[in-house]
Design an enzyme around this catalytic site. Structure first.
Site, PDB file in Angstrom:
ATOM      1  CE  LYS A 128      32.865  67.665  47.235  1.00 34.90           C
ATOM      2  NZ  LYS A 128      33.676  67.359  48.729  1.00 34.90           N
ATOM      3  CG  ASP A 168      36.693  68.569  47.040  1.00 37.99           C
ATOM      4  OD1 ASP A 168      36.321  68.502  48.461  1.00 37.99           O
ATOM      5  OD2 ASP A 168      36.918  68.292  46.131  1.00 37.99           O
TER       6      ASP A 168
HETATM    7  N1  GLU Z   1      35.608  69.421  50.414  1.00 33.29           N
HETATM    8  C1  GLU Z   1      35.352  69.418  51.793  1.00 33.29           C
HETATM    9  C2  GLU Z   1      35.265  68.023  51.852  1.00 33.29           C
HETATM   10  O1  GLU Z   1      34.841  67.796  50.905  1.00 33.29           O
HETATM   11  C3  GLU Z   1      34.754  70.257  52.408  1.00 33.29           C
HETATM   12  C4  GLU Z   1      33.745  70.915  52.346  1.00 33.29           C
HETATM   13  C5  GLU Z   1      32.854  72.350  53.252  1.00 33.29           C
HETATM   14  O2  GLU Z   1      33.163  72.872  53.857  1.00 33.29           O
HETATM   15  O3  GLU Z   1      31.421  72.417  52.555  1.00 33.29           O
HETATM   16  O4  GLU Z   1      34.558  67.574  52.972  1.00 33.29           O
END
Ligand code: GLU
Length: 449
Positions: A128, A168
């Protein structure tokens, strides 16, 4: 207190190392409480230090992001990437741009992402990132300059076989476009698979925008069917948030026969007893980038109230919290139960505090935790990566079909794991254990320790 002395020791060390990372502690404790049910059967975890390694990110990157605002002033934000685990695939996870972003929040999100990605069945590790930058009120040019500066630093740490960021909160198609443009300029190579959530004309996947919200409803529908012999049809649904996840959850819940009566943003919430008109919401939120309050000015019969927590006073059968972490506390959970809800499924990451989850479970509500329920977004990112590798695009129906299959599988794997460890129907335990067993098995197989 954890039963296992080994797990308690690991948790004590997590707190001692970073005493102020409250959100991270919360996410770790929930997982360790689940592992407490199986750790005795796996002495190899302690012998090989698997859990110590599992709670420590492989790499934490923090960097300066200077950019120039429209007045010509230099502003400086802090950017991050937490590369938490690459056991089962390249690091994968979104970027969040929000003023609350800090190491604790990104470590909790990165940690959750490991298990979520594992549950999808696709080969993706967990990561993240983001920045304490607030896109709200910024011009397009300011957002572009910020994204370019962010990527000028981040580019050296990512790649289609290394780490694949996506969106996100605060990072959508516009930001991914600017980030990809800068990556391509710096690297001089068209590596479409380095980011997901891209525009359709440059390697994006159909149905990626819809995927988290749709996936949430597919999993919830399966949960209702298998655990209560029921469905969305005829149900009243309240969804917090009004971003990408909330909007497309509302769209799919409506398509499955439910009536969505409330949505919110960080200022307040709207209530439309006739059912929310999604074309109006999409125009307000996705096109005009305005506040949800505008809906009540434009749709007769609907009302707006200040304060985002008030949304949970609106009675519903199914609650889909899709805003942000720790939105629902114990008191709010009791209101949801008292109003007669039968199911709660998390569209946001960790929107329910642990005490709230306990309230739901003790009252006999169905509860689907985020790492299972909202995995459709990253799963479809995985499908975008596959299409990029093939230099090919699937139709909307094909991607949507694969997404449905993945969500149904996640529900069953999670449910089965809950049964196997004597907590039948506890999907928190099921998701943590099903996600973890795969990652831990790979860590042992690869001899990382
Ligand atoms: N932010 C999204 C999550 O919390 C998607 C992350 C992504 O597609 O890599 O899973």
């Amino acid at each position: 207190m954890l039963k296992s002395e080994y797990l308690q020791r690991v948790y004590t060390q997590v707190i001692a190392r970073d005493p102020d990372q409250r959100e991270f502690h919360q996410a770790v404790l929930e997982v360790l409480e689940s592992l407490d049910l199986i750790v005795e059967k796996h002495p190899e975890y302690e012998k090989h230090g698997i859990i110590e390694a599992f709670v420590e990110p492989e790499r934490v990157i923090s960097f300066r992001v200077p950019w120039v605002d429209d007045q010509g002033r230099v502003r400086v934000n802090r950017g991050y990437r937490i590369q938490f685990s690459s056991a089962i695939g390249p690091y994968k996870g979104g970027l969040r741009f929000h003023p609350t972003v800090n190491l604790s929040i990104l470590k909790f999100l990165g940690f959750e992402q490991i298990l979520k990605n594992s549950l999808t069945g696709l080969p993706m590790g967990g990561a993240k990132g983001g920045a304490d930058f607030d896109p709200k009120g910024k011009s397009d040019n300011e957002v572009m300059r910020f994204c370019q500066s962010f990527m000028t630093e981040l580019n050296r740490h990512i790649g289609q076989f290394v780490d694949v960021p996506a969106g996100d909160i605060g990072v959508g198609a516009r930001e991914i476009g600017y980030l990809f443009g800068q990556y391509r300029r710096i690297r001089g190579s068209y590596d479409a698979g380095v980011l997901t959530g891209k525009g359709l004309a440059f390697g994006g996947s159909l149905a990626r925008t819809e995927a988290t919200g749709y996936g949430l409803c597919y999993l919830t529908e399966e949960m209702l069917k298998c655990m209560k012999n029921d469905s969305f049809a005829g149900k009243t649904v309240v969804i917090s948030g009004s971003g990408n996840v909330a909007i497309f959850a509302a769209e799919k819940a409506t398509a499955l026969g439910a009536k969505v009566v409330a949505l919110s943003d960080s200022n307040g919430y709207i209530h439309d007893p006739d059912g929310i008109k999604l074309d109006v919401v999409k125009d307000i939120k996705l096109k005009r980038r305005a506040r949800i309050k505008v809906y009540a000015d434009e749709v007769p019969g609907s009302t707006y109230a200040d304060g985002f927590r008030g949304i949970w006073n609106v009675p519903c059968d199914i609650a889909l919290p899709c805003a942000t972490q720790n939105e629902i506390d114990e008191e709010t959970a009791k209101i949801i139960v008292k109003n007669g809800a039968m199911a709660v499924a998390e569209g946001a990451n960790m929107p329910c505090r642990p005490e709230a989850i306990r309230v739901f479970q003790e009252a006999g509500l169905l509860f689907a935790p985020a790492k299972a329920a909202n995995a459709g977004g990253v799963a479809t990112s995985g499908l975008e990566m596959s299409q990029n590798s093939m230099r090919y695009s699937w139709t909307f129906e094909e991607v949507d079909h694969r997404l449905q299959e993945i969500m149904v599988n996640i529900f069953h794997n999670t449910y089965d794991a809950s049964v196997e460890c004597d907590a039948p129907g506890d999907l928190v335990v099921g998701a943590n254990i099903a996600g973890f067993l795969k990652v831990a098995g790979v860590m042992l197989a690869q001899g990382l320790i």
